[in-house]
Design a protein around this motif. Structure first.
Motif, PDB file in Angstrom:
ATOM      1  N   LEU A  31      -5.967 -51.210  16.845  1.00 62.13           N
ATOM      2  CA  LEU A  31      -5.336 -52.437  17.299  1.00 62.13           C
ATOM      3  C   LEU A  31      -4.157 -52.160  18.227  1.00 62.13           C
ATOM      4  O   LEU A  31      -3.956 -52.864  19.226  1.00 62.13           O
ATOM      5  N   PHE A  32      -3.384 -51.140  17.929  1.00 58.47           N
ATOM      6  CA  PHE A  32      -2.191 -50.853  18.730  1.00 58.47           C
ATOM      7  C   PHE A  32      -2.551 -50.309  20.111  1.00 58.47           C
ATOM      8  O   PHE A  32      -1.991 -50.753  21.127  1.00 58.47           O
ATOM      9  N   PHE A  33      -3.460 -49.357  20.163  1.00 53.57           N
ATOM     10  CA  PHE A  33      -3.778 -48.714  21.447  1.00 53.57           C
ATOM     11  C   PHE A  33      -4.877 -49.431  22.223  1.00 53.57           C
ATOM     12  O   PHE A  33      -5.010 -49.238  23.434  1.00 53.57           O
ATOM     13  N   GLY A  34      -5.677 -50.242  21.541  1.00 48.82           N
ATOM     14  CA  GLY A  34      -6.741 -50.951  22.227  1.00 48.82           C
ATOM     15  C   GLY A  34      -7.918 -50.049  22.535  1.00 48.82           C
ATOM     16  O   GLY A  34      -7.929 -48.858  22.191  1.00 48.82           O
ATOM     17  N   PRO A  35      -8.946 -50.578  23.222  1.00 47.58           N
ATOM     18  CA  PRO A  35     -10.133 -49.782  23.549  1.00 47.58           C
ATOM     19  C   PRO A  35      -9.784 -48.616  24.475  1.00 47.58           C
ATOM     20  O   PRO A  35      -8.820 -48.673  25.229  1.00 47.58           O
ATOM     21  N   GLU A  36     -10.582 -47.572  24.421  1.00 48.66           N
ATOM     22  CA  GLU A  36     -10.297 -46.347  25.166  1.00 48.66           C
ATOM     23  C   GLU A  36     -10.191 -46.602  26.666  1.00 48.66           C
ATOM     24  O   GLU A  36      -9.341 -46.024  27.343  1.00 48.66           O
ATOM     25  N   GLU A  37     -11.059 -47.452  27.199  1.00 49.53           N
ATOM     26  CA  GLU A  37     -11.056 -47.685  28.651  1.00 49.53           C
ATOM     27  C   GLU A  37      -9.807 -48.427  29.120  1.00 49.53           C
ATOM     28  O   GLU A  37      -9.516 -48.456  30.329  1.00 49.53           O
ATOM     29  N   ALA A  38      -9.056 -48.997  28.174  1.00 51.13           N
ATOM     30  CA  ALA A  38      -7.852 -49.745  28.557  1.00 51.13           C
ATOM     31  C   ALA A  38      -6.573 -48.919  28.391  1.00 51.13           C
ATOM     32  O   ALA A  38      -5.483 -49.411  28.650  1.00 51.13           O
ATOM     33  N   ARG A  39      -6.701 -47.672  27.976  1.00 53.29           N
ATOM     34  CA  ARG A  39      -5.523 -46.836  27.742  1.00 53.29           C
ATOM     35  C   ARG A  39      -5.104 -46.142  29.033  1.00 53.29           C
ATOM     36  O   ARG A  39      -5.497 -45.008  29.308  1.00 53.29           O
TER      37      ARG A  39
ATOM     38  N   GLU B  59      -1.517 -46.721  30.703  1.00 54.71           N
ATOM     39  CA  GLU B  59      -0.106 -46.364  30.633  1.00 54.71           C
ATOM     40  C   GLU B  59       0.267 -45.737  29.297  1.00 54.71           C
ATOM     41  O   GLU B  59       1.259 -45.016  29.200  1.00 54.71           O
ATOM     42  N   GLN B  60      -0.515 -46.010  28.277  1.00 55.09           N
ATOM     43  CA  GLN B  60      -0.235 -45.437  26.960  1.00 55.09           C
ATOM     44  C   GLN B  60      -1.548 -45.247  26.220  1.00 55.09           C
ATOM     45  O   GLN B  60      -2.392 -46.130  26.195  1.00 55.09           O
ATOM     46  N   GLY B  61      -1.727 -44.045  25.665  1.00 47.00           N
ATOM     47  CA  GLY B  61      -2.966 -43.791  24.951  1.00 47.00           C
ATOM     48  C   GLY B  61      -2.985 -42.429  24.293  1.00 47.00           C
ATOM     49  O   GLY B  61      -1.975 -41.739  24.221  1.00 47.00           O
TER      50      GLY B  61
ATOM     51  N   ARG C 156       4.356 -43.910  29.674  1.00 47.90           N
ATOM     52  CA  ARG C 156       5.046 -43.881  30.972  1.00 47.90           C
ATOM     53  C   ARG C 156       6.166 -42.847  31.024  1.00 47.90           C
ATOM     54  O   ARG C 156       6.570 -42.419  32.111  1.00 47.90           O
ATOM     55  N   ARG C 157       6.648 -42.408  29.889  1.00 49.66           N
ATOM     56  CA  ARG C 157       7.754 -41.444  29.872  1.00 49.66           C
ATOM     57  C   ARG C 157       7.282 -39.991  29.840  1.00 49.66           C
ATOM     58  O   ARG C 157       8.061 -39.075  30.016  1.00 49.66           O
ATOM     59  N   GLY C 158       6.000 -39.775  29.614  1.00 46.54           N
ATOM     60  CA  GLY C 158       5.490 -38.406  29.556  1.00 46.54           C
ATOM     61  C   GLY C 158       4.389 -38.281  28.522  1.00 46.54           C
ATOM     62  O   GLY C 158       3.699 -39.254  28.204  1.00 46.54           O
ATOM     63  N   GLY C 159       4.230 -37.085  27.981  1.00 46.97           N
ATOM     64  CA  GLY C 159       3.182 -36.862  26.992  1.00 46.97           C
ATOM     65  C   GLY C 159       3.465 -35.633  26.155  1.00 46.97           C
ATOM     66  O   GLY C 159       4.413 -34.894  26.393  1.00 46.97           O
ATOM     67  N   ARG C 160       2.629 -35.433  25.172  1.00 45.16           N
ATOM     68  CA  ARG C 160       2.752 -34.257  24.325  1.00 45.16           C
ATOM     69  C   ARG C 160       1.402 -33.954  23.696  1.00 45.16           C
ATOM     70  O   ARG C 160       0.521 -34.821  23.601  1.00 45.16           O
ATOM     71  N   VAL C 161       1.247 -32.693  23.264  1.00 44.69           N
ATOM     72  CA  VAL C 161       0.022 -32.240  22.597  1.00 44.69           C
ATOM     73  C   VAL C 161       0.428 -31.597  21.276  1.00 44.69           C
ATOM     74  O   VAL C 161       1.305 -30.726  21.243  1.00 44.69           O
ATOM     75  N   THR C 162      -0.201 -32.013  20.183  1.00 43.79           N
ATOM     76  CA  THR C 162       0.077 -31.433  18.870  1.00 43.79           C
ATOM     77  C   THR C 162      -1.235 -31.039  18.200  1.00 43.79           C
ATOM     78  O   THR C 162      -2.306 -31.558  18.547  1.00 43.79           O
ATOM     79  N   LEU C 163      -1.153 -30.114  17.236  1.00 43.39           N
ATOM     80  CA  LEU C 163      -2.322 -29.649  16.500  1.00 43.39           C
ATOM     81  C   LEU C 163      -2.225 -30.094  15.050  1.00 43.39           C
ATOM     82  O   LEU C 163      -1.141 -30.063  14.450  1.00 43.39           O
TER      83      LEU C 163
END
Length: 275
Positions: free
Chosen positions: A121-129, A131-133, A72-79
C-alpha cells in the motif's frame, strides 16, 4: 653447479633452441645487438605460459536477500538473512511515514498489521515506483575454497581449511520442507527436531562425500560423540547406488531435503538420495 637442459623435455628443448639462436646472432654480428636480442627473447618467451593453476573451487555458502531502496534524496543497499526480515524493515519505514499516503488512492488512514500489505500500500505497484521505491531479491553468497591434494587431506592445515569451508543450509521458513544441514567435504549432516519421534535427529549422508574421504576399502572413517561420550567410532560405507554421482546427487539431495531420510543416523551408511 651447471644445469644441463634435457632435450627430451619441452622446457629443455626450448632452452637449447634459445642458445642456438643467440649463438647464431653472435656469429652473424659479432655481438648481441640489443634490438635483435629483444626480438629473439620476445618470440621465445611467447612459447611459455606463466599462469599458475589456482587450487580454488567456488562454493555457495548461503543466501542473502538484497534490499535496494531509493527516493529523491538518494538510495541505499542492505543485506538480510531472509525475506521476512527485509519486509519488516520496509514496513517499519512505511508506518513511520504513513501520513504521506494515508487517505490517497484508497490507502487506509491506519497502516495494516501485515508487513507485506503495508509495504504494497505504501509503495504502490512496481511500475509506479519512480521517485521512491525498492527492489528485493535473493542471491547466493559464494566463497572460493582451497582444495588440498589427496595426500594432504588429513594433515592439520588441510583439515583446518576444510573445516573453515563448511557450509550451513538453514530451513528457509517454517513451511519449508527443507531441513537444517551442514556440508563438509561433500558429506551432508542434517540436524533437526523431529516432531513425529519427539527427538533431536541427526542424519549423516555419505553418498556425496568427496572421493578423498573414501579409503581403499570403500569406507569413510567416522567418530561420533555426544558430549564427552563416543557413541560411534569406526568406518561407514557410502551408498553404492549413489556414490560417484557427485555433484548431481548432492544438489538433488539438498533440493529435496525431506523428512524421510531413512536410518542414516550417527554414522550409519547413507541411504540413496530421494527419487
Amino acid at each position: 653447479m651447471l644445469i644441463k637442459p634435457d632435450p627430451a623435455s619441452p622446457a629443455g628443448e626450448a632452452i637449447i633452441d634459445l642458445a642456438d639462436q643467440m649463438d647464431e646472432l653472435q656469429e652473424r654480428t659479432g655481438e648481441w645487438p640489443g634490438a635483435d636480442a629483444v626480438d629473439i627473447l620476445s618470440s621465445w618467451l611467447s612459447r611459455f605460459t606463466f599462469a599458475t593453476s589456482t587450487p580454488f573451487v567456488s562454493h555457495s555458502v548461503g543466501r542473502a536477500w538484497v534490499l535496494r531502496e531509493w527516493n529523491r534524496r538518494g538510495g541505499r543497499v542492505t543485506l538480510w538473512s531472509d525475506e521476512a526480515s527485509a519486509l519488516a524493515e520496509l514496513a517499519r519505514q512505511a508506518r513511520d511515514s504513513w501520513d504521506d499516503v494515508a487517505g490517497t488512492d484508497g490507502v487506509p488512514y491506519r497502516p495494516p498489521a501485515d508487513d507485506q500489505r503495508a509495504v504494497e500500500l505504501f509503495f504502490g505497484p512496481e511500475e509506479a515506483r519512480e521517485e521512491q521505491g525498492y527492489t528485493l531479491y535473493a542471491t547466493d553468497i559464494n566463497r572460493c575454497v582451497r582444495t588440498p591434494p589427496d595426500a594432504a587431506l588429513w594433515e592439520t592445515e588441510a583439515c583446518a581449511q576444510a573445516n573453515s569451508a563448511a557450509v550451513f543450509y538453514r530451513q528457509e521458513e517454517p513451511g519449508d520442507e527443507g531441513l537444517p544441514c551442514i556440508e563438509i567435504v561433500g558429506v551432508l549432516v542434517f540436524v533437526y527436531l523431529d516432531a513425529d519421534r519427539r527427538s533431536l535427529r541427526v542424519s549423516v549422508h555419505l553418498d556425496t562425500a568427496d572421493d578423498r574421504l573414501v579409503g581403499a576399502d570403500g569406507t569413510v572413517p567416522m567418530r561420533v560423540e555426544v558430549g564427552d561420550v563416543t557413541v560411534f567410532s569406526s568406518t561407514a560405507t557410502p551408498s553404492a547406488a549413489a556414490h560417484g554421482s557427485g555433484r548431481k546427487t548432492r544438489l538433488r539431495r539438498l533440493a529435496r531435503r525431506t523428512r524421510t531420510h531413512g536410518g542414516s543416523t550417527h554414522g550409519q551408511g547413507a541411504s540413496p538420495a530421494p527419487k
